[in-house]
Motif scaffolding. Structure first.
Motif, PDB file in Angstrom:
ATOM      1  N   LEU A   1      12.682   6.578  23.397  1.00  0.00           N
ATOM      2  CA  LEU A   1      11.989   5.396  23.893  1.00  0.00           C
ATOM      3  C   LEU A   1      12.413   5.071  25.319  1.00  0.00           C
ATOM      4  N   PHE A   2      13.709   5.127  25.591  1.00  0.00           N
ATOM      5  CA  PHE A   2      14.203   4.835  26.931  1.00  0.00           C
ATOM      6  C   PHE A   2      13.722   5.875  27.941  1.00  0.00           C
ATOM      7  N   TYR A   3      13.704   7.153  27.550  1.00  0.00           N
ATOM      8  CA  TYR A   3      13.193   8.189  28.443  1.00  0.00           C
ATOM      9  C   TYR A   3      11.718   7.969  28.768  1.00  0.00           C
ATOM     10  N   VAL A   4      10.936   7.619  27.765  1.00  0.00           N
ATOM     11  CA  VAL A   4       9.503   7.392  27.981  1.00  0.00           C
ATOM     12  C   VAL A   4       9.285   6.186  28.893  1.00  0.00           C
ATOM     13  N   LEU A   5      10.029   5.106  28.674  1.00  0.00           N
ATOM     14  CA  LEU A   5       9.900   3.932  29.548  1.00  0.00           C
ATOM     15  C   LEU A   5      10.318   4.242  30.979  1.00  0.00           C
TER      16      LEU A   5
ATOM     17  N   ILE B   1      27.019  13.951  20.664  1.00  0.00           N
ATOM     18  CA  ILE B   1      25.769  14.300  21.336  1.00  0.00           C
ATOM     19  C   ILE B   1      24.804  13.129  21.291  1.00  0.00           C
ATOM     20  N   GLY B   2      24.716  12.452  20.152  1.00  0.00           N
ATOM     21  CA  GLY B   2      23.830  11.294  20.031  1.00  0.00           C
ATOM     22  C   GLY B   2      24.231  10.164  20.963  1.00  0.00           C
ATOM     23  N   ILE B   3      25.518   9.883  21.042  1.00  0.00           N
ATOM     24  CA  ILE B   3      25.997   8.829  21.932  1.00  0.00           C
ATOM     25  C   ILE B   3      25.754   9.214  23.386  1.00  0.00           C
ATOM     26  N   GLY B   4      25.993  10.480  23.710  1.00  0.00           N
ATOM     27  CA  GLY B   4      25.760  10.946  25.074  1.00  0.00           C
ATOM     28  C   GLY B   4      24.297  10.831  25.483  1.00  0.00           C
ATOM     29  N   LEU B   5      23.397  11.242  24.602  1.00  0.00           N
ATOM     30  CA  LEU B   5      21.969  11.122  24.897  1.00  0.00           C
ATOM     31  C   LEU B   5      21.549   9.667  25.056  1.00  0.00           C
ATOM     32  N   PHE B   6      22.072   8.804  24.194  1.00  0.00           N
ATOM     33  CA  PHE B   6      21.724   7.385  24.254  1.00  0.00           C
ATOM     34  C   PHE B   6      22.194   6.759  25.569  1.00  0.00           C
ATOM     35  N   VAL B   7      23.430   7.010  25.943  1.00  0.00           N
ATOM     36  CA  VAL B   7      23.973   6.420  27.164  1.00  0.00           C
ATOM     37  C   VAL B   7      23.274   6.991  28.394  1.00  0.00           C
ATOM     38  N   PHE B   8      22.981   8.296  28.384  1.00  0.00           N
ATOM     39  CA  PHE B   8      22.280   8.904  29.505  1.00  0.00           C
ATOM     40  C   PHE B   8      20.871   8.322  29.652  1.00  0.00           C
ATOM     41  N   ALA B   9      20.171   8.152  28.536  1.00  0.00           N
ATOM     42  CA  ALA B   9      18.823   7.583  28.587  1.00  0.00           C
ATOM     43  C   ALA B   9      18.854   6.131  29.036  1.00  0.00           C
ATOM     44  N   LEU B  10      19.857   5.374  28.584  1.00  0.00           N
ATOM     45  CA  LEU B  10      19.991   3.985  29.011  1.00  0.00           C
ATOM     46  C   LEU B  10      20.274   3.904  30.512  1.00  0.00           C
ATOM     47  N   GLY B  11      21.136   4.763  31.016  1.00  0.00           N
ATOM     48  CA  GLY B  11      21.408   4.808  32.453  1.00  0.00           C
ATOM     49  C   GLY B  11      20.185   5.214  33.253  1.00  0.00           C
ATOM     50  N   PHE B  12      19.417   6.152  32.728  1.00  0.00           N
ATOM     51  CA  PHE B  12      18.186   6.572  33.393  1.00  0.00           C
ATOM     52  C   PHE B  12      17.187   5.418  33.466  1.00  0.00           C
ATOM     53  N   LEU B  13      17.080   4.645  32.386  1.00  0.00           N
ATOM     54  CA  LEU B  13      16.181   3.496  32.376  1.00  0.00           C
ATOM     55  C   LEU B  13      16.642   2.420  33.353  1.00  0.00           C
ATOM     56  N   ILE B  14      17.942   2.137  33.367  1.00  0.00           N
ATOM     57  CA  ILE B  14      18.460   1.122  34.295  1.00  0.00           C
ATOM     58  C   ILE B  14      18.280   1.576  35.735  1.00  0.00           C
ATOM     59  N   GLY B  15      18.541   2.845  36.009  1.00  0.00           N
ATOM     60  CA  GLY B  15      18.332   3.375  37.357  1.00  0.00           C
ATOM     61  C   GLY B  15      16.882   3.313  37.784  1.00  0.00           C
ATOM     62  N   SER B  16      15.972   3.623  36.877  1.00  0.00           N
ATOM     63  CA  SER B  16      14.550   3.564  37.231  1.00  0.00           C
ATOM     64  C   SER B  16      14.095   2.122  37.433  1.00  0.00           C
ATOM     65  N   LEU B  17      14.693   1.182  36.697  1.00  0.00           N
ATOM     66  CA  LEU B  17      14.369  -0.234  36.932  1.00  0.00           C
ATOM     67  C   LEU B  17      14.820  -0.671  38.323  1.00  0.00           C
TER      68      LEU B  17
ATOM     69  N   ILE C   1      23.877   2.917  15.738  1.00  0.00           N
ATOM     70  CA  ILE C   1      25.041   3.553  15.121  1.00  0.00           C
ATOM     71  C   ILE C   1      24.666   4.905  14.525  1.00  0.00           C
ATOM     72  N   ASN C   2      23.480   5.034  13.993  1.00  0.00           N
ATOM     73  CA  ASN C   2      23.023   6.245  13.339  1.00  0.00           C
ATOM     74  C   ASN C   2      22.547   7.263  14.373  1.00  0.00           C
ATOM     75  N   PHE C   3      22.719   8.562  14.078  1.00  0.00           N
ATOM     76  CA  PHE C   3      22.295   9.620  15.002  1.00  0.00           C
ATOM     77  C   PHE C   3      20.791   9.584  15.232  1.00  0.00           C
ATOM     78  N   TRP C   4      20.027   9.429  14.165  1.00  0.00           N
ATOM     79  CA  TRP C   4      18.572   9.433  14.311  1.00  0.00           C
ATOM     80  C   TRP C   4      18.088   8.185  15.039  1.00  0.00           C
ATOM     81  N   GLY C   5      18.759   7.069  14.833  1.00  0.00           N
ATOM     82  CA  GLY C   5      18.425   5.867  15.589  1.00  0.00           C
ATOM     83  C   GLY C   5      18.714   6.035  17.064  1.00  0.00           C
ATOM     84  N   GLN C   6      19.833   6.682  17.373  1.00  0.00           N
ATOM     85  CA  GLN C   6      20.157   6.958  18.768  1.00  0.00           C
ATOM     86  C   GLN C   6      19.110   7.876  19.387  1.00  0.00           C
ATOM     87  N   LEU C   7      18.649   8.832  18.613  1.00  0.00           N
ATOM     88  CA  LEU C   7      17.633   9.752  19.109  1.00  0.00           C
ATOM     89  C   LEU C   7      16.313   9.035  19.374  1.00  0.00           C
ATOM     90  N   VAL C   8      15.935   8.128  18.491  1.00  0.00           N
ATOM     91  CA  VAL C   8      14.694   7.366  18.674  1.00  0.00           C
ATOM     92  C   VAL C   8      14.792   6.449  19.888  1.00  0.00           C
TER      93      VAL C   8
END
Length: 120
Positions: free
Chosen positions: A98-102, A21-37, A87-94
């Protein structure tokens, strides 16, 4: 003994689900940020913005290999401190938050296609 093995398997199962779930959220947020850029900036500008971090990271690795001074070692340590929480779940969440907010900040003022590519 059998109950202990089942307990360990359940714990491993829950932790692996949490990691997925953490990896999925991280990759989805990164894709959302790249798409918005790419939506908000022109393609050449977005590629330039996205290539800054990999170029910076590659140059720091090359500098560490070639020069191997205390300053480059300190710089590499600081770069690893930024990358390690992924690598950490909480780091991925943070980072995901951050990526969602940006991405939201980029898309907030551009609700329609007429405002796309206006270079902020």
């Amino acid at each position: 003994m059998k109950e202990f093995q089942n307990l360990q398997f359940g714990s491993i199962f829950v932790s692996s689900i949490k990691e997925e779930i953490g990896i999925g959220l991280f990759v989805f947020a990164l894709g959302f940020l790249i798409g918005s850029l790419f939506y908000r900036l022109k393609a050449s500008s977005a590629i330039c913005v996205l290539s800054i971090l990999p170029i910076f990271l590659a140059l720091s690795f090359i500098a560490e290999i070639l020069f191997h001074t205390q300053m480059t070692a300190l710089f590499m340590l600081s770069m690893l401190m930024v990358i390690k929480p992924i690598i950490n779940f909480w780091g991925q969440l943070v980072y995901s938050t951050l990526f969602y907010v940006l991405a939201y900040a980029l898309l907030r003022k551009a609700p329609i296609k007429a405002y796309a590519h206006d270079l902020l």
